[in-house]
Write a protein that holds these residues in place. Structure first.
Motif, PDB file in Angstrom:
ATOM      1  N   GLY A 110      92.854 -39.139  15.061  1.00 36.00           N
ATOM      2  CA  GLY A 110      91.838 -40.174  14.867  1.00 36.00           C
ATOM      3  C   GLY A 110      92.460 -41.494  14.458  1.00 36.00           C
ATOM      4  N   ALA A 111      91.855 -42.559  14.889  1.00 38.12           N
ATOM      5  CA  ALA A 111      92.391 -43.892  14.599  1.00 38.12           C
ATOM      6  C   ALA A 111      91.936 -44.414  13.241  1.00 38.12           C
ATOM      7  N   ARG A 112      90.771 -43.994  12.812  1.00 37.04           N
ATOM      8  CA  ARG A 112      90.218 -44.548  11.570  1.00 37.04           C
ATOM      9  C   ARG A 112      90.839 -43.878  10.354  1.00 37.04           C
ATOM     10  N   GLY A 113      91.335 -44.687   9.438  1.00 33.51           N
ATOM     11  CA  GLY A 113      91.882 -44.165   8.197  1.00 33.51           C
ATOM     12  C   GLY A 113      90.873 -44.170   7.071  1.00 33.51           C
ATOM     13  N   LEU A 114      89.806 -44.891   7.262  1.00 31.82           N
ATOM     14  CA  LEU A 114      88.785 -45.029   6.237  1.00 31.82           C
ATOM     15  C   LEU A 114      87.416 -44.840   6.875  1.00 31.82           C
ATOM     16  N   ILE A 115      86.616 -44.021   6.252  1.00 28.40           N
ATOM     17  CA  ILE A 115      85.237 -43.843   6.702  1.00 28.40           C
ATOM     18  C   ILE A 115      84.361 -44.310   5.556  1.00 28.40           C
ATOM     19  N   ARG A 116      83.613 -45.338   5.795  1.00 24.33           N
ATOM     20  CA  ARG A 116      82.761 -45.914   4.750  1.00 24.33           C
ATOM     21  C   ARG A 116      81.349 -45.357   4.890  1.00 24.33           C
ATOM     22  N   LEU A 117      80.929 -44.635   3.863  1.00 21.75           N
ATOM     23  CA  LEU A 117      79.559 -44.121   3.825  1.00 21.75           C
ATOM     24  C   LEU A 117      78.717 -45.172   3.117  1.00 21.75           C
ATOM     25  N   LYS A 118      77.793 -45.773   3.845  1.00 21.04           N
ATOM     26  CA  LYS A 118      77.079 -46.916   3.278  1.00 21.04           C
ATOM     27  C   LYS A 118      75.568 -46.739   3.201  1.00 21.04           C
ATOM     28  N   GLN A 119      75.114 -45.498   3.121  1.00 20.16           N
ATOM     29  CA  GLN A 119      73.687 -45.288   2.938  1.00 20.16           C
ATOM     30  C   GLN A 119      73.270 -45.788   1.553  1.00 20.16           C
ATOM     31  N   SER A 120      71.998 -46.076   1.425  1.00 16.90           N
ATOM     32  CA  SER A 120      71.494 -46.486   0.118  1.00 16.90           C
ATOM     33  C   SER A 120      71.390 -45.252  -0.781  1.00 16.90           C
ATOM     34  N   MET A 121      71.040 -45.480  -2.021  1.00 20.44           N
ATOM     35  CA  MET A 121      70.912 -44.379  -2.974  1.00 20.44           C
ATOM     36  C   MET A 121      69.932 -43.342  -2.429  1.00 20.44           C
ATOM     37  N   GLY A 122      70.355 -42.087  -2.424  1.00 15.70           N
ATOM     38  CA  GLY A 122      69.519 -41.030  -1.885  1.00 15.70           C
ATOM     39  C   GLY A 122      69.689 -40.838  -0.393  1.00 15.70           C
ATOM     40  N   GLY A 123      70.681 -41.515   0.181  1.00 14.37           N
ATOM     41  CA  GLY A 123      70.886 -41.455   1.629  1.00 14.37           C
ATOM     42  C   GLY A 123      71.750 -40.317   2.115  1.00 14.37           C
ATOM     43  N   GLY A 124      72.316 -39.524   1.214  1.00 11.00           N
ATOM     44  CA  GLY A 124      73.066 -38.355   1.626  1.00 11.00           C
ATOM     45  C   GLY A 124      74.577 -38.478   1.564  1.00 11.00           C
ATOM     46  N   LYS A 125      75.098 -39.493   0.882  1.00  9.43           N
ATOM     47  CA  LYS A 125      76.555 -39.666   0.827  1.00  9.43           C
ATOM     48  C   LYS A 125      77.226 -38.464   0.163  1.00  9.43           C
ATOM     49  N   THR A 126      76.764 -38.076  -1.002  1.00  7.87           N
ATOM     50  CA  THR A 126      77.356 -36.940  -1.712  1.00  7.87           C
ATOM     51  C   THR A 126      77.173 -35.660  -0.909  1.00  7.87           C
TER      52      THR A 126
END
Length: 99
Positions: free
Chosen positions: A64-80
């Motif tokens: 994969g080319a991406r070294g960073l995946i930014r999870l940018k959902q708002s609070m309660g959006g499922g990041k955790t």
């Protein structure tokens, strides 16, 4: 067309007193208190989660080319939730076949 009630039946174990009533957090990964099979049996794998897992495992394998995946959902959006799912799949390779 079916109603939402017909399409989304609640599992009966949701109403049991001995079930976890708090949301999971990343500390549960560290202390090993998450039953990985149960986690995936109780959770729907969304298109976004599939994308995250695909991108992450491509990166883990060096393709994969991406070294960073930014999870940018708002609070309660499922990041955790997404991070827990990804960590469990990384820790338990046998579960990947079912996902």
């Amino acid at each position: 067309m079916k109603s939402l009630y017909e399409l989304c039946q609640v599992r009966q174990d949701v109403f049991l007193d001995n079930q976890q009533d708090d949301a999971l957090d990343l500390a549960n990964l560290v202390d090993g208190s998450i039953d990985a099979k149960k986690f995936f049996s109780e959770n729907y794998i969304t298109e976004g989660m599939n994308t995250l897992v695909d991108m992450a495992f491509q990166r883990f394998s060096g393709t994969g080319a991406r070294g960073l995946i930014r999870l940018k959902q708002s609070m309660g959006g499922g990041k955790t939730h997404n991070m827990i799912a990804l960590a469990l799949l990384a820790k338990y390779p046998a579960l990947r076949r079912g996902i």
